[in-house]
Design an enzyme around this catalytic site. Structure first.
Site, mmCIF file in Angstrom:
data_model
loop_
_atom_site.group_PDB
_atom_site.id
_atom_site.type_symbol
_atom_site.label_atom_id
_atom_site.label_comp_id
_atom_site.label_asym_id
_atom_site.label_seq_id
_atom_site.Cartn_x
_atom_site.Cartn_y
_atom_site.Cartn_z
ATOM 1 N N HIS A 69 30.371 60.145 31.190
ATOM 2 C CA HIS A 69 30.262 58.696 31.284
ATOM 3 C C HIS A 69 29.148 58.134 30.412
ATOM 4 O O HIS A 69 29.093 56.940 30.158
ATOM 5 C CB HIS A 69 30.081 58.250 32.748
ATOM 6 C CG HIS A 69 28.716 58.500 33.321
ATOM 7 N ND1 HIS A 69 28.426 59.577 34.142
ATOM 8 C CD2 HIS A 69 27.565 57.798 33.224
ATOM 9 C CE1 HIS A 69 27.162 59.524 34.508
ATOM 10 N NE2 HIS A 69 26.617 58.453 33.966
ATOM 11 N N ASP A 99 33.071 65.010 34.504
ATOM 12 C CA ASP A 99 32.030 64.104 34.017
ATOM 13 C C ASP A 99 30.993 64.848 33.179
ATOM 14 O O ASP A 99 29.788 64.613 33.290
ATOM 15 C CB ASP A 99 31.340 63.375 35.175
ATOM 16 C CG ASP A 99 30.478 62.206 34.677
ATOM 17 O OD1 ASP A 99 30.782 61.674 33.593
ATOM 18 O OD2 ASP A 99 29.499 61.837 35.364
ATOM 19 N N GLY A 173 19.638 56.364 33.769
ATOM 20 C CA GLY A 173 18.940 56.991 32.648
ATOM 21 C C GLY A 173 18.709 58.473 32.888
ATOM 22 O O GLY A 173 18.519 59.248 31.961
ATOM 23 N N ASN A 174 18.705 58.887 34.177
ATOM 24 C CA ASN A 174 18.631 60.314 34.497
ATOM 25 C C ASN A 174 19.961 61.015 34.248
ATOM 26 O O ASN A 174 20.021 62.255 34.176
ATOM 27 C CB ASN A 174 18.242 60.527 35.956
ATOM 28 C CG ASN A 174 16.749 60.566 36.191
ATOM 29 O OD1 ASN A 174 16.199 59.711 36.886
ATOM 30 N ND2 ASN A 174 16.070 61.546 35.594
ATOM 31 N N SER A 175 21.030 60.249 34.149
ATOM 32 C CA SER A 175 22.361 60.837 33.977
ATOM 33 C C SER A 175 22.387 61.795 32.790
ATOM 34 O O SER A 175 21.943 61.456 31.695
ATOM 35 C CB SER A 175 23.400 59.738 33.750
ATOM 36 O OG SER A 175 23.607 59.001 34.916
ATOM 37 N N LEU A 227 51.688 70.493 36.211
ATOM 38 C CA LEU A 227 53.001 70.656 36.829
ATOM 39 C C LEU A 227 53.977 69.566 36.419
ATOM 40 O O LEU A 227 55.186 69.771 36.460
ATOM 41 C CB LEU A 227 52.879 70.674 38.354
ATOM 42 C CG LEU A 227 52.165 71.875 38.974
ATOM 43 C CD1 LEU A 227 52.138 71.736 40.491
ATOM 44 C CD2 LEU A 227 52.851 73.173 38.570
ATOM 45 N N GLY A 228 53.474 68.385 36.081
ATOM 46 C CA GLY A 228 54.352 67.305 35.663
ATOM 47 C C GLY A 228 55.007 66.583 36.816
ATOM 48 O O GLY A 228 56.204 66.276 36.768
#
Length: 321
Positions: A69, A99, A173-175, A227-228
């Site tokens: 993200h 993520d 900001g730690n992400s 699997l669709g």
């Protein structure tokens, strides 16, 4: 003259000093490998914006691990080192399902962080986060592991499992920054905070991140079995639950099929109820995702279905998503 023992104060001071020295040692070891990530974002209406986050260098030739993200809508990515050097970076690969993302600063000889083993973590263990919360570079915060095996939804709604919960104070900001153990080994990637709560932060375990890194560097994407089919969860009557000896009170009903997908080719029909995959019970769509995550593309999967009140078995060959 009576002498007052000072053993207790000395013991407390010794413990406090040991804690401080452990944190200082980690910061000195890992800190140079933690980077600030500056993002120039391009909005859907053409207006540009800026963002800031964190990452950690895991290879000396400039490969950096961060969150998906952080970079997913980036028009330009810049990486800043603690010594003040900055480099333009390219996005090597992303995995929205976990993520996570890998970017490369395009230079060699950079300091790197050691990746640890998240399978050995214990609740109560000291952990340290290093990152750039609210733009304050190289900020250190400490805490303990509050729980293991948590789950969270990513931005697409897919479940991410085995999440590490800590009480380490984190801010925007730690992400993408590292969660580190007392030996200076990266054991997680900080990814989320629970805004209404206090002292609840979440990190993706490094075991998951290491697998994603290998997939992205080797194949440019994370390969997953497919699997669709589209499905939804529905309750099942207690009598049917007893009749078919189902563990869960809900089942997964097939609502749509990719006509050329593995499920359709294997004989699955719309309206079928999926009960198990390779003998493992399925009660929710998350169960399906969880089981597919451990199945390589190209594998043969036995599906247990309920159709017209009869149990059936079909075999499908999982495709690559």
């Amino acid at each position: 003259m009576m002498q007052i023992s000072s053993s207790e104060p000395l013991k407390e001071e010794t413990l406090l000093d040991a804690y401080s020295q452990a944190v200082i040692g980690v910061v000195e070891k890992v800190g140079p490998a933690v980077v600030s990530i500056g993002i120039r974002q391009k909005g859907t209406n053409g207006h540009e914006g800026e963002g800031a986050a964190s990452g950690v260098i895991f290879a000396p030739d400039g490969y950096v691990l961060t969150n998906n993200h952080v970079v997913e809508s980036a028009a330009e990515v810049m990486v800043g080192l603690t010594n003040g050097d900055t480099f333009q970076a390219e996005v090597v690969g992303t995995d929205p399902a976990t993520d996570l993302a890998v970017i490369r600063a395009g230079t060699n000889g950079l300091p790197i962080a050691e990746l640890g083993d998240s399978d050995t973590l214990r609740v109560g263990q000291l952990v340290i986060a290093i990152g750039n919360p609210l733009g304050f570079q190289s900020t250190v915060s400490t805490g303990v592991i509050s729980a293991l095996g948590r789950a969270m939804r990513n931005q697409t709604g897919r479940l991410i499992e085995n999440i590490i919960q800590t009480d380490v104070p984190l801010n925007p900001g730690n992400s993408g920054g590292p969660l580190v153990d007392s030996r200076g080994r990266v054991i997680g990637v900080n990814t989320a905070i629970i805004r209404p709560a206090q002292g609840i932060s979440l990190a993706i375990p490094i075991k998951t991140a290491s697998w994603v890194i290998t997939e992205l560097l080797t194949h440019g994407k994370v390969r997953r079995a497919y699997l669709g089919l589209g499905a939804q969860v529905r309750p099942i009557r207690p009598a049917a639950q007893r009749q078919f000896q189902l563990e869960a009170s809900t089942v997964v009903q097939v609502m749509s099929l990719d006509p050329k997908g593995p499920a359709a080719r294997g004989g699955v029909q719309e309206g079928d109820i999926l009960l198990a995959m390779d003998g493992k019970p399925v009660g929710t769509v998350d169960d399906v995702h969880r089981l597919l995550a451990d199945i390589p593309a190209g594998s043969r999967i036995k599906l247990s279905l309920l159709r017209e009140n009869e149990r059936r078995e079909v075999e499908v060959v999982a495709a690559e998503l």
